[in-house]
Design an enzyme around this catalytic site. Structure first.
Site, PDB file in Angstrom:
ATOM      1  N   HIS A  13      83.270 -68.766 -29.046  1.00  0.00           N
ATOM      2  CA  HIS A  13      82.608 -67.545 -28.569  1.00  0.00           C
ATOM      3  C   HIS A  13      81.384 -67.978 -27.762  1.00  0.00           C
ATOM      4  O   HIS A  13      80.697 -68.936 -28.149  1.00  0.00           O
ATOM      5  CB  HIS A  13      82.095 -66.689 -29.734  1.00  0.00           C
ATOM      6  CG  HIS A  13      83.100 -65.779 -30.365  1.00  0.00           C
ATOM      7  ND1 HIS A  13      83.166 -65.563 -31.726  1.00  0.00           N
ATOM      8  CD2 HIS A  13      84.079 -64.998 -29.815  1.00  0.00           C
ATOM      9  CE1 HIS A  13      84.129 -64.701 -31.985  1.00  0.00           C
ATOM     10  NE2 HIS A  13      84.707 -64.337 -30.854  1.00  0.00           N
ATOM     11  N   ARG A  23      89.031 -66.554 -26.886  1.00  0.00           N
ATOM     12  CA  ARG A  23      89.102 -65.190 -27.434  1.00  0.00           C
ATOM     13  C   ARG A  23      89.150 -64.105 -26.357  1.00  0.00           C
ATOM     14  O   ARG A  23      90.098 -63.364 -26.249  1.00  0.00           O
ATOM     15  CB  ARG A  23      87.909 -64.935 -28.369  1.00  0.00           C
ATOM     16  CG  ARG A  23      87.823 -65.870 -29.569  1.00  0.00           C
ATOM     17  CD  ARG A  23      88.964 -65.637 -30.529  1.00  0.00           C
ATOM     18  NE  ARG A  23      88.873 -66.456 -31.713  1.00  0.00           N
ATOM     19  CZ  ARG A  23      88.232 -66.141 -32.829  1.00  0.00           C
ATOM     20  NH1 ARG A  23      87.606 -64.992 -32.916  1.00  0.00           N
ATOM     21  NH2 ARG A  23      88.227 -66.954 -33.858  1.00  0.00           N
ATOM     22  N   ASP A  48      78.458 -66.802 -27.763  1.00  0.00           N
ATOM     23  CA  ASP A  48      77.196 -66.833 -28.524  1.00  0.00           C
ATOM     24  C   ASP A  48      77.089 -68.028 -29.471  1.00  0.00           C
ATOM     25  O   ASP A  48      76.102 -68.176 -30.175  1.00  0.00           O
ATOM     26  CB  ASP A  48      76.946 -65.502 -29.256  1.00  0.00           C
ATOM     27  CG  ASP A  48      77.890 -65.267 -30.427  1.00  0.00           C
ATOM     28  OD1 ASP A  48      78.781 -66.098 -30.691  1.00  0.00           O
ATOM     29  OD2 ASP A  48      77.731 -64.216 -31.098  1.00  0.00           O
ATOM     30  N   ARG A  74      91.791 -59.987 -37.185  1.00  0.00           N
ATOM     31  CA  ARG A  74      90.552 -59.201 -37.075  1.00  0.00           C
ATOM     32  C   ARG A  74      90.766 -57.824 -36.453  1.00  0.00           C
ATOM     33  O   ARG A  74      89.828 -57.018 -36.390  1.00  0.00           O
ATOM     34  CB  ARG A  74      89.475 -59.984 -36.297  1.00  0.00           C
ATOM     35  CG  ARG A  74      89.001 -61.219 -37.048  1.00  0.00           C
ATOM     36  CD  ARG A  74      87.657 -61.717 -36.554  1.00  0.00           C
ATOM     37  NE  ARG A  74      86.563 -60.774 -36.842  1.00  0.00           N
ATOM     38  CZ  ARG A  74      85.305 -60.945 -36.439  1.00  0.00           C
ATOM     39  NH1 ARG A  74      84.986 -62.010 -35.722  1.00  0.00           N
ATOM     40  NH2 ARG A  74      84.357 -60.070 -36.744  1.00  0.00           N
ATOM     41  N   CYS A 133      75.781 -64.216 -34.906  1.00  0.00           N
ATOM     42  CA  CYS A 133      77.080 -63.569 -35.165  1.00  0.00           C
ATOM     43  C   CYS A 133      76.949 -62.452 -36.200  1.00  0.00           C
ATOM     44  O   CYS A 133      77.792 -61.564 -36.268  1.00  0.00           O
ATOM     45  CB  CYS A 133      78.095 -64.556 -35.732  1.00  0.00           C
ATOM     46  SG  CYS A 133      78.367 -66.011 -34.776  1.00  0.00           S
ATOM     47  N   ASN A 182      80.793 -59.104 -33.180  1.00  0.00           N
ATOM     48  CA  ASN A 182      82.121 -58.925 -32.594  1.00  0.00           C
ATOM     49  C   ASN A 182      82.618 -57.479 -32.637  1.00  0.00           C
ATOM     50  O   ASN A 182      83.765 -57.206 -32.270  1.00  0.00           O
ATOM     51  CB  ASN A 182      83.139 -59.831 -33.288  1.00  0.00           C
ATOM     52  CG  ASN A 182      82.802 -61.299 -33.122  1.00  0.00           C
ATOM     53  OD1 ASN A 182      82.596 -62.009 -34.098  1.00  0.00           O
ATOM     54  ND2 ASN A 182      82.697 -61.760 -31.881  1.00  0.00           N
ATOM     55  N   ASN A 211      89.623 -70.228 -36.258  1.00  0.00           N
ATOM     56  CA  ASN A 211      88.773 -71.120 -35.441  1.00  0.00           C
ATOM     57  C   ASN A 211      88.643 -72.444 -36.204  1.00  0.00           C
ATOM     58  O   ASN A 211      88.896 -72.482 -37.418  1.00  0.00           O
ATOM     59  CB  ASN A 211      87.414 -70.468 -35.140  1.00  0.00           C
ATOM     60  CG  ASN A 211      86.536 -70.331 -36.366  1.00  0.00           C
ATOM     61  OD1 ASN A 211      86.278 -71.303 -37.089  1.00  0.00           O
ATOM     62  ND2 ASN A 211      86.062 -69.121 -36.632  1.00  0.00           N
ATOM     63  N   ALA A 261      82.929 -69.992 -41.881  1.00  0.00           N
ATOM     64  CA  ALA A 261      83.826 -69.077 -41.161  1.00  0.00           C
ATOM     65  C   ALA A 261      83.625 -69.206 -39.652  1.00  0.00           C
ATOM     66  O   ALA A 261      84.257 -68.497 -38.871  1.00  0.00           O
ATOM     67  CB  ALA A 261      83.565 -67.642 -41.582  1.00  0.00           C
TER      68      ALA A 261
HETATM   69  N1  ARG Z   1      85.554 -66.051 -38.470  1.00  0.00           N
HETATM   70  C1  ARG Z   1      85.066 -65.291 -37.376  1.00  0.00           C
HETATM   71  C2  ARG Z   1      86.027 -65.417 -36.200  1.00  0.00           C
HETATM   72  O1  ARG Z   1      86.602 -66.453 -36.010  1.00  0.00           O
HETATM   73  C3  ARG Z   1      83.692 -65.736 -36.993  1.00  0.00           C
HETATM   74  C4  ARG Z   1      83.080 -64.893 -35.910  1.00  0.00           C
HETATM   75  C5  ARG Z   1      81.787 -65.397 -35.401  1.00  0.00           C
HETATM   76  N2  ARG Z   1      81.230 -64.479 -34.505  1.00  0.00           N
HETATM   77  C6  ARG Z   1      80.568 -64.773 -33.358  1.00  0.00           C
HETATM   78  N3  ARG Z   1      80.002 -63.801 -32.725  1.00  0.00           N
HETATM   79  N4  ARG Z   1      80.573 -65.967 -32.852  1.00  0.00           N
HETATM   80  O2  ARG Z   1      86.244 -64.486 -35.465  1.00  0.00           O
END
Ligand code: ARG
Length: 293
Positions: A187, A158, A189, A109, A283, A90, A41, A277
């Site tokens: 995302h 995503r 959220d 992931r 998150c 997630n 991201n 991140a």
């Molecule tokens: N580095 C993670 C990703 O890109 C961060 C996830 C953040 N999670 C969230 N629920 N927004 O997947």
């Protein structure tokens, strides 16, 4: 089947029984193996190995202690090779003891999926797997309205639109798709949070027009808390809301007093290491409707 515990107790003043809402339960994962190891991201770009594990641990503990004051916290242990596992939002989406396990878009992931699946199986949840062909990133992209009448689901970077009908069938609930169009808010959220008492906090520019109309059709103007870009990039919408308490990263005093005017208690927790991140308060937790058995 609802496993949430509703206790019948007695009011001290009136001696009449009333319903007490069960204490919220949240799943968290300690940052023992947290790192920015890859770029999936825009926030991670330029931040590979740039986060401090000791500072991340301190910040996570601050969040854990704050959250523990208002909710039960369950923990899953981190696994080697899964540095983003700390972002438990997630892991999947859970309601009424049924959990839809995420099917991550990025291979980086996907290795987390078996660990989350195992935790939920051992904790006694009914598990539904979402196929690889239809990426779905759990509560990061799917949020129940606080009145429980619909499920807001993001799609774009995503989660795939094609995963939405599966979610509808699992919980027999209307899905409202929201199209995410700004890569920084990858995302749901990160730019949208339904809040107690019928409020919503969101960053309008993260959505296309149709999605904005859907939000506006559901929430009357007086219930919409609109975030400007300067706060949105501090992950303001990435807020944990339990009752009238909101826990989030540092935000402007203007926005914090706006939230307070609407009757919320705002608790700010520094989460800079996780922003590297692409994540913040919300998150780092996943809502559960029951305790692990
Ligand atoms: N580095 C993670 C990703 O890109 C961060 C996830 C953040 N999670 C969230 N629920 N927004 O997947």
């Amino acid at each position: 089947m609802s496993t949430a515990r509703i206790e019948l107790t007695t009011s001290v003043q009136s001696n009449k029984p009333y319903l007490v809402k069960p204490r919220a339960t949240l799943l968290m994962c300690p940052p023992t193996l947290y790192d920015v190891n890859y770029v999936i991201n825009p926030w991670m770009a330029g931040n590979v190995h740039a986060s401090s594990r000791s500072r991340a641990t301190e910040q996570w503990k601050g969040l854990y202690e704050t959250v523990s004051r208002i909710a039960n916290v369950e923990l899953i242990q981190p696994e080697p090779g899964s540095p983003d596992m700390v972002f438990t939002a997630n892991a999947g989406l859970e309601r009424n003891g049924i959990v839809a396990i995420s099917s991550f878009f990025h291979p980086e992931r996907q290795g987390e999926e078996p660990w989350f699946r195992r935790w939920f199986r051992e904790a006694g949840y009914k598990i539904v797997d979402i196929p690889r062909a239809t990426p779905f990133e759990g509560e990061g992209d799917a949020l129940f309205s606080t009145d429980g009448t619909c499920l807001w689901v993001g799609h774009g970077p995503r989660t795939a639109l094609s995963s939405h009908h599966m979610l509808r069938d699992i919980w027999d609930i209307p899905i409202v798709p929201l199209h995410l169009i700004d890569p920084r808010f990858y995302h749901l959220d990160t730019c949208f949070a339904p809040l107690e008492a019928g409020y919503v906090i969101y960053f309008p520019d993260a959505f296309d027009h149709v999605s904005l109309h859907r939000i506006e059709a559901f929430y009357p103007p007086e219930k919409r808390i609109i975030v400007r870009e300067a706060d949105a990039v501090c992950f303001t919408c990435n807020a944990i809301n339990v009752g009238r308490t909101i826990i989030l990263n540092r935000i402007s005093s203007k926005l914090s007093s706006e939230l307070e005017q609407h009757g919320f208690k705002v608790i700010q927790v520094e989460l800079t290491e996780f922003l590297k991140a692409g994540g913040a308060a919300k998150c780092l937790v996943m809502k559960l409707s029951k305790h692990a058995s």
